[in-house]
Design an enzyme around this catalytic site. Structure first.
Site, PDB file in Angstrom:
ATOM      1  N   SER A  25       0.811  -1.219   0.000  1.00  0.00           N
ATOM      2  CA  SER A  25       0.000   0.000   0.000  1.00  0.00           C
ATOM      3  C   SER A  25       0.846   1.272   0.000  1.00  0.00           C
ATOM      4  O   SER A  25       0.395   2.327  -0.460  1.00  0.00           O
ATOM      5  CB  SER A  25      -0.931   0.006   1.218  1.00  0.00           C
ATOM      6  OG  SER A  25      -0.176  -0.145   2.414  1.00  0.00           O
ATOM      7  N   GLY A  62      -1.897  -4.245   1.463  1.00  0.00           N
ATOM      8  CA  GLY A  62      -1.936  -5.412   2.339  1.00  0.00           C
ATOM      9  C   GLY A  62      -0.978  -6.518   1.953  1.00  0.00           C
ATOM     10  O   GLY A  62      -0.891  -7.536   2.643  1.00  0.00           O
ATOM     11  N   ASN A  90       4.258  -5.074   5.788  1.00  0.00           N
ATOM     12  CA  ASN A  90       3.149  -5.859   6.337  1.00  0.00           C
ATOM     13  C   ASN A  90       3.631  -7.115   7.049  1.00  0.00           C
ATOM     14  O   ASN A  90       2.990  -7.587   7.986  1.00  0.00           O
ATOM     15  CB  ASN A  90       2.153  -6.212   5.224  1.00  0.00           C
ATOM     16  CG  ASN A  90       1.366  -4.996   4.768  1.00  0.00           C
ATOM     17  OD1 ASN A  90       0.811  -4.264   5.584  1.00  0.00           O
ATOM     18  ND2 ASN A  90       1.338  -4.756   3.471  1.00  0.00           N
ATOM     19  N   ASP A 171      -4.347   6.896  10.159  1.00  0.00           N
ATOM     20  CA  ASP A 171      -3.903   5.615  10.720  1.00  0.00           C
ATOM     21  C   ASP A 171      -2.439   5.653  11.171  1.00  0.00           C
ATOM     22  O   ASP A 171      -1.963   4.724  11.826  1.00  0.00           O
ATOM     23  CB  ASP A 171      -4.115   4.472   9.720  1.00  0.00           C
ATOM     24  CG  ASP A 171      -3.349   4.659   8.401  1.00  0.00           C
ATOM     25  OD1 ASP A 171      -2.448   5.521   8.335  1.00  0.00           O
ATOM     26  OD2 ASP A 171      -3.651   3.926   7.444  1.00  0.00           O
ATOM     27  N   HIS A 174       0.152   5.293   6.681  1.00  0.00           N
ATOM     28  CA  HIS A 174       0.215   5.568   5.246  1.00  0.00           C
ATOM     29  C   HIS A 174       0.427   7.059   4.980  1.00  0.00           C
ATOM     30  O   HIS A 174      -0.223   7.890   5.602  1.00  0.00           O
ATOM     31  CB  HIS A 174      -1.079   5.103   4.563  1.00  0.00           C
ATOM     32  CG  HIS A 174      -1.289   3.630   4.639  1.00  0.00           C
ATOM     33  ND1 HIS A 174      -2.058   3.032   5.627  1.00  0.00           N
ATOM     34  CD2 HIS A 174      -0.806   2.619   3.870  1.00  0.00           C
ATOM     35  CE1 HIS A 174      -2.049   1.718   5.441  1.00  0.00           C
ATOM     36  NE2 HIS A 174      -1.297   1.448   4.382  1.00  0.00           N
TER      37      HIS A 174
END
Length: 202
Positions: A25, A62, A90, A171, A174
């Site tokens: 991502s 992801g 991830n 979040d 990102h």
């Protein structure tokens, strides 16, 4: 007659360099318009430097290194001049054994090398809440693989924005569009060095 001998080199000079940004991502542009995603912004920055470059966005939100390995062959088409490999974040967020992350990244590097596609390896650091031992093992993956395989290394993909609330989405993981711009500005000299190291195209 001299002009008749030059078309091959002229043709190759006219063709844009084709790079693939192969990642998760962070490179895909999570929650951002396509125009603000890392591959697009980097392509624009390189073109402003006078480099004819086309960067394909092969980022999948992801994705882990295992997922990347499974989709590598069809995500990186023949004729690709180089790959910016940005995977592993991830894995760390999920606490995957660093030995497995290393194995998957190395398999991707080997597979691309066998296809004669050079790799720029974009590194990642593990979240510090996973403990000192995990962080030490994970962080070492990228410089060690780069050294072993003679790759151009960018040590930390999130350099300049990690932990900065103003440059990250809510979040905290990102980048915002402004964050992507910082990433591109910071990684640009390394990408230019990578492009300069690519073998001449036939």
């Amino acid at each position: 007659m001299a002009g008749a001998q030059t078309p091959p080199s002229n043709a190759s000079a006219a063709r844009s360099l084709k790079l693939v940004a192969f990642g998760d991502s962070l490179s895909a542009g999570y929650n951002l318009p396509g125009s603000a995603a890392f591959p697009t912004v980097l392509e624009q920055a390189l073109r402003q430097k006078g480099l004819a470059v086309e960067i394909v966005n092969a980022g999948v939100s992801g994705d882990t290194t295992q997922g990347g390995l499974e989709r590598l062959d069809w995500s990186v088409p023949d004729g690709t001049d180089g790959v910016i490999l940005e995977l592993g974040a991830n894995d760390a967020l999920r606490g995957v054994d660093p030995a497995l992350t290393r194995k998957n990244l190395e398999a991707m590097i080997v597979r691309l090398t066998e296809r004669k596609i050079p790799v720029l390896l974009a590194g990642m650091y593990a979240p510090r809440n996973l403990g000192e031992d995990y962080a030490k093992r994970f962080d070492a993956i990228y410089p060690e693989l780069a050294k072993t395989h003679g790759l151009v290394l960018y040590p930390f993909f999130l350099e300049g924005i990690a932990g900065d609330r103003a440059l990250n989405q809510a979040d905290g993981l990102h980048p915002t569009a402004e964050g992507v711009a910082v990433i591109v500005r910071t990684i640009l000299p390394t990408v230019e060095r990578f492009i300069a190291s690519l073998p001449p195209r036939s």
